[in-house]
Design an enzyme around this catalytic site. Sequence first.
Site, PDB file in Angstrom:
ATOM      1  N   HIS A  73      -8.321   2.406  -6.152  1.00  7.32           N
ATOM      2  CA  HIS A  73      -9.588   1.608  -5.635  1.00  7.32           C
ATOM      3  C   HIS A  73     -10.863   2.124  -6.153  1.00  7.32           C
ATOM      4  O   HIS A  73     -10.883   3.289  -6.642  1.00  7.32           O
ATOM      5  CB  HIS A  73      -9.916   1.581  -4.165  1.00  7.32           C
ATOM      6  N   HIS A 124      -1.720   3.097  -5.931  1.00  7.33           N
ATOM      7  CA  HIS A 124      -2.738   2.061  -6.739  1.00  7.33           C
ATOM      8  C   HIS A 124      -3.884   2.691  -6.522  1.00  7.33           C
ATOM      9  O   HIS A 124      -4.151   3.833  -5.824  1.00  7.33           O
ATOM     10  CB  HIS A 124      -2.703   0.920  -5.734  1.00  7.33           C
ATOM     11  N   CYS A 142       0.864  -1.261   0.054  1.00  5.04           N
ATOM     12  CA  CYS A 142      -0.080  -0.059   0.069  1.00  5.04           C
ATOM     13  C   CYS A 142       1.005   1.142  -0.026  1.00  5.04           C
ATOM     14  O   CYS A 142       0.403   2.466  -0.077  1.00  5.04           O
ATOM     15  CB  CYS A 142      -0.893   0.006   1.126  1.00  5.04           C
ATOM     16  N   GLU A 178     -13.351  -0.116   0.635  1.00  8.48           N
ATOM     17  CA  GLU A 178     -12.211  -0.047  -0.362  1.00  8.48           C
ATOM     18  C   GLU A 178     -12.108  -1.421  -1.321  1.00  8.48           C
ATOM     19  O   GLU A 178     -11.492  -1.346  -2.446  1.00  8.48           O
ATOM     20  CB  GLU A 178     -11.175   0.112   0.522  1.00  8.48           C
ATOM     21  N   HIS A 200     -11.488   9.907  -9.844  1.00  6.43           N
ATOM     22  CA  HIS A 200     -10.137  10.045 -10.742  1.00  6.43           C
ATOM     23  C   HIS A 200      -9.404  10.908 -10.247  1.00  6.43           C
ATOM     24  O   HIS A 200      -8.561  11.793 -11.110  1.00  6.43           O
ATOM     25  CB  HIS A 200     -10.602  10.336 -12.201  1.00  6.43           C
TER      26      HIS A 200
HETATM   27 ZN   LIG Z   1      -5.388   0.834  -0.788  1.00  5.81          ZN
END
Ligand SMILES: [Zn+2]
Length: 118
Positions: free
Chosen positions: A30, A28, A24, A107, A68
């Site tokens: 979600h 990245h 993490c 998440e 976004h």
């Molecule tokens: Zn994450």
Amino acid sequence: MELFFRFDFAAARYLPRLPDSHRCSRLHGHTFQVEFAIRGQPGADSGWLVDFDEVEASIAQLKGDLDHHCLNELAGLENPTTEALAAWLWRRLVTLYPGLHRVTVQEHPSRGVSCFGD
Ligand SMILES: [Zn+2]
């Protein structure tokens, strides 16, 4: 009564306080699912607790700020854990809806955080 509303948004994040070895810590994405609940009694005249159209407009504004985007770039989300995101959403929503009772941020389908105050 308790009303609830749901929306989702896609965003990027990384958790800068984690060691490099933690997945993490890397950038990245979600698709976050948000549900929030407002408690109260319907108005005697209106017959409703809140105007759903007003809530939809608030949600559209939140999505504009979040969808976004990279969460780390938003004020107050420099360390954008899901816990921090739930509290951030709480602070935004409670100013609009004093009867706010819960903000839940998922998440992933199997995990999330509920915030009941700040
Ligand atoms: Zn994450």
